[in-house]
Each structure stands twice: as C-alpha cells, then as structure tokens.
Design a protein around this motif. Structure first.
Motif, short mmCIF file in Angstrom:
data_model
loop_
_atom_site.label_atom_id
_atom_site.label_comp_id
_atom_site.label_asym_id
_atom_site.label_seq_id
_atom_site.Cartn_x
_atom_site.Cartn_y
_atom_site.Cartn_z
N ASN A 300 -11.97 23.50 3.55
CA ASN A 300 -12.18 24.01 4.91
C ASN A 300 -11.96 25.52 4.90
OD1 ASN A 300 -12.53 24.33 7.62
ND2 ASN A 300 -10.80 23.05 8.24
N CYS A 432 -16.46 19.43 10.69
CA CYS A 432 -16.48 18.29 9.77
C CYS A 432 -16.94 17.00 10.45
CB CYS A 432 -15.09 18.07 9.16
SG CYS A 432 -14.46 19.49 8.23
N TYR A 468 -16.88 12.30 3.69
CA TYR A 468 -17.78 13.01 4.58
C TYR A 468 -19.20 12.97 4.02
CZ TYR A 468 -13.40 14.83 6.46
OH TYR A 468 -12.15 14.94 6.99
N ARG A 472 -21.50 18.16 4.19
CA ARG A 472 -20.20 18.76 4.40
C ARG A 472 -19.49 19.13 3.10
NH1 ARG A 472 -21.05 19.74 9.69
NH2 ARG A 472 -21.62 17.85 10.79
#
Length: 539
Positions: A300, A432, A468, A472
């Motif tokens: 992230n 996300c 995910y 992503r």
C-alpha cells in the motif's frame, strides 16, 4: 545524411560581436521556422565579425573557409578554447523516431518473445514425448511390414511381452503427462538445467536404440521376432527409469529444507522467513514469489505518504548559510551573522522535537482508527441484526414477498457504507476494495450465514496479496538481479533482488546449521527420595 555547417569564432571578441551573433542566430531561427517542409541539422557558431559583400553569406554569416574582410590580420590565430564558446542548434530529421515509438516497438518485440519462450518448452516436451512413446511401437511394426514371411513365430511368449509393453507404455504416458505436460507457472529467464539434462538424456537413449535397431535388425533383417520384442521391452524399461530419475531431480530433491531465506520488502520493511531446499537461484526466486503472494500483506503506497510528508516538513525547516562563498550576504554584512543564529535555532528545536511530533501523530492516528473501527462494528452488527429479524419475519410471509439474498445485501449496504468508507479512508485502504467487491462479499456472508465479525475480518486487517484481484497486485512482471548465474544453485550467503515497478524484495540465504543431538540416560532410581517426618512437634 543531414548536412552540417560549421563556423569558427574567436573567444576574444568584444560584447558587440557577441550581441551581433545573438541577433544572427535569432534571424536564422526565424528563417528556419518558416521553411517547415525541409528539416536539416545545422550547427551555428558565433561569427568573428560582419561578413563582407564579396564573400558568400548564409543568413548574413560567412560560409566555412571564406575569408572575412573585416577580420584583422592579428586575429587569424584561432583561440584554443573555441569549442567552449560555440552554440549548437539542432533540428529533428524526417527519419527520426520518437522515444515513445522505440519503447512501443521494444514492448511489442518483448511480448512476442515472451509468448515464444512460454510455449517453446511445451512444444519441445510434446515432441520428445511423442518420439519416446512411438519408438517401441515402430520397433514392433517395422519387421511385420517389411519382411513378414521370414519372421519366426514366438507364440505365447510374445503375447505376454505384448501385454507387458502395452501396460508399461500406458503407465509411461500417464507419468509423462503428469510431470512434463503441466501448464507452466511462470516464465523463467533461463532454461532449467535438470529439464535440459533429462531431455538430452532421453534423446541420446532413443537415438542409441534407433542406431542399434537400424544396424542389427533392419540391415540384417533379423528373423527372431521374439528377440525384437524383448528389445522393444528393454527400451520401455529404460524410459521408465529415466522418468524415475526425472521425478527424483525435479520433485523430490528440493523437498528437504537446507536453507533459510530472509525476504525484506524495500518500501515498508515487511519481512518473512522461509525454509527451502536445494534449488537454483531462479527456481528459488519463483518459490519466494509464490510465498510472497500468499503471506505478504498487500503493498500500500498510501501508507508511506505520511512519513514522506513529515520528512519534507522537517527538511523545509532547515536553513543553510554558506558564509565562505564570495559575495554572500553573510560575508558582506557581518551584522547578518548575528541575525542568522536565532533563525536557525527554531529549526534546530523542531528537529529535536521530531520524536514528540511523531509520537503524538501516531497516537492521534490510532485514536481515529479505533473511533472509525467502533462505528463500523456497530453499523455492521445493526445491519446483520436487521437481516436476521427480517429472515424470521419472512418465514411466515408469502413466497412472493420473500426477498432474495442479493437483494437483501443491496438493501442493507447503504446503512454501513458510510462507516466502512470512512474507516477505509482513515486506514488508507480505500483503493483496495471496490463497491462491487464489498457487495459481493456481503452477499456471500449472508448466503453462508456468517457472523458480522467474519464479514469485517477482510476490512479490519490487510489481507495477503493473493486475496485481492490481479489489478491490485501492482506487480505483474519481476526482474531477477543477481551477481551469480541464475542457473547455479543457492548456497550460504547468496543474495539476490526481485524487482518490480514500485518496490523490490531483497533475499538473503542462510544455511540451516548441522544439529548434533546426543542422548543422556537417566537412571529411574536416581531421582527417588525418601521424606522423613518427625512425629513430635513443638508446642
């Protein structure tokens, strides 16, 4: 080929000649911009002086090699530093290619090469497999087709060998399909050494049998058909042993853990440790990437923006003064040296209080996260309670009035959407999860009668990367960087880097130490004891 015009100049000219050169360059640029149909590459250098009327001119400048009438005899010697005082103006050619076109051409060639490299091992394995399976059958059929009248009948012995070779070929076919004809998991930079060795060994074995068959059986037209059948059976047995060797090298050799690898993500320092066996560097990299998608939380970049903002804020508060530079304000005015001290002092204090700012910033962030989390938990529990209550009411309702589970998910989603959105924004994970994926997960939880805590588990903590969608992952192509050859085996101290677009994985290999385990015998009677109690006690 583009033309080039060169004009030599003198570095000792006055400012008047330099201004004249600037005006001449401006006139040259204007004249060249008007003629857009013709693109040339030209080099313009400041002229020494105004050209004469007798000499040829090009944009009011003398051409190379022509003498200038205004030039003094004493200025004929050219300056040694003329290359440092020149000015070059270049234009694009009609045959030039932009950088974007070069990058696009490289990507197209790379895509074609990757597709070729992906299916080449499968094509080679299929061809070798067909050759291996067809060779024993051809050995049996050629004598029957070429000299059937001269063959000796072998009776029940040959029938038993036929049955044996049929089952062996069937077993070999299934084994080859299970081991070699599987879809590839990744595209490796180099060829696997063991696969190349096994393929070469199989081809050498088959060619050797073909050579012996052609010399001893085809040329001599051997009449002993029982010996020919046994020859084909021996070939199938040899192929089964080669397949057993392939199972040992490709599947069993690396199962025993020999090394411990440390994997560190470069951006946030996320670390994992794994035990692997005897593998090459490229195979170890593939195994580590599989572990990465399974164990590492999703990368992230939004979580790194806070630290970058804090660092930039502290760097902006620092003031630097160069008191040694000539002409500086601090050196010209001594009184400014006394003024610079109180200006640096606040920046120094802010630097000393950086840990306090970090502490209060993290405390405030944790407080906001707990607050958003509590609101989200309450909203989800109320929504699920409403669904259970409506489910009990639907048991007594008419079949036409019963709401579908997906419709129920869409109906209760707005009641928790705002709290969930604020929580994801606070934790910087809103990119996300899409609204469609959240609704789909909510419907799944309602269908399988999961609790609110089970629904929130996917959003309260970051999930592994593989949970995910592929969009992503932010890493679909990896680059292996290693000082050693990627086909060599890993060993103690091996280090390599797995790099993608936004981050990299640093891998360090450590050997598992040799463990010496000894045994110590304890006599069962040695730990027995007797407790003596006195009958008389003091009063």
């Amino acid at each position: 080929m583009d033309t080039e015009s060169t004009h030599s100049g003198y570095s000792s000219r006055s400012g008047r000649s330099n201004r004249h050169g600037d005006r001449s360059r401006e006139r040259y640029k204007c004249s060249s911009s008007k003629d857009s149909s013709r693109s040339e590459r030209s080099v313009v250098i400041n002229p020494p002086d105004t050209p004469s009327q007798d000499s040829p001119i090009h944009n009011e400048e003398p051409l190379p090699g022509e003498p200038s009438a205004a030039a003094d005899p004493g200025d004929e010697a050219q300056d040694d530093n003329w290359g440092e005082t020149t000015t070059a103006v270049t234009g694009t050619s009609e045959l030039s290619i932009s950088q974007e076109e070069v990058v696009g051409l490289g990507k197209e060639i790379q895509d074609r090469t990757q597709g070729f490299r992906r299916y080449l091992p499968l094509a080679v394995g299929s061809c070798v497999g067909l050759l291996v399976l067809a060779t024993p059958l051809v050995f049996l059929l050629l004598p029957v087709v070429m000299w059937p009248d001269r063959l000796q009948a072998c009776g029940a012995a040959c029938e038993g060998l036929f049955l044996s070779i049929s089952f062996k070929i069937l077993i070999l076919l299934v084994a080859v399909w299970a081991l070699f004809l599987r879809p590839s998991r990744a595209c490796l930079p180099r060829v696997c050494v063991y696969r190349a060795f096994l393929t070469t060994l199989t081809l050498l074995l088959t060619m050797s049998y073909w050579l012996f068959y052609g010399v001893r059986i085809l040329d001599a037209q051997d009449e002993d058909y029982h010996g020919i059948v046994q020859f084909a059976v021996s070939l199938v047995d040899s192929q089964l042993f080669v397949h057993y060797l392939a199972v040992v090298l490709l599947e069993l050799r690396h199962l025993r853990p020999c090394y411990s690898v440390c994997v560190i993500r470069s951006t946030d320092g996320e670390t994992r440790h794994y035990n692997i066996g005897q593998l090459s560097i490229q195979r170890a990299a593939l195994t580590i990437l599989e572990y990465y998608y399974r164990d590492f939380p999703l990368h992230n970049p939004a979580l790194l923006s806070a630290s970058k903002h804090r660092t930039a804020k502290h760097l902006a508060g620092l003031k630097v003064y160069n008191v040694d530079a000539p002409g500086s304000t601090a050196a010209a005015q001594p009184s400014n040296g006394n003024q610079s001290r109180p200006m640096v002092t606040p920046a120094t204090k802010r630097k000393d209080n950086a840990h306090s700012e970090l502490y209060y910033e993290e405390a405030d962030y944790e407080r906001r996260v707990r607050k958003r989390r509590a609101r989200l938990v309450v909203a989800v529990e109320e929504a699920f309670t409403h669904v259970r209550r409506m489910k009990k009411e639907d048991e007594n309702a008419a079949p036409s009035d019963i709401m579908d589970v997906r419709e129920a998910a869409l109906a209760i989603f707005p009641s928790m959407a705002r709290a969930l959105q604020k929580y994801l924004r606070t934790t910087r994970r809103q990119h996300c999860h899409s609204m469609e994926s959240i609704q789909k997960h909510l419907a799944f939880c309602l269908i399988n009668n999961l609790s609110p805590k089970a629904f929130l588990e996917s959003y309260l903590a970051p999930s592994p990367t593989l949970q995910y969608g592929p969009e992503r992952w932010m890493a679909d192509q990896w680059t292996l960087i290693s000082e050693a050859s990627v086909t060599s085996g890993i060993k103690e101290g091996t280090e390599f880097l797995l790099k993608c677009l936004d981050f990299s994985l640093a891998v360090t290999v450590k050997g598992i130490p040799y463990i010496r385990l000894t045994e110590e015998y304890i006599d069962p009677k040695s730990h027995k004891f007797i407790l003596l109690l006195q009958s008389e006690t003091s009063v």
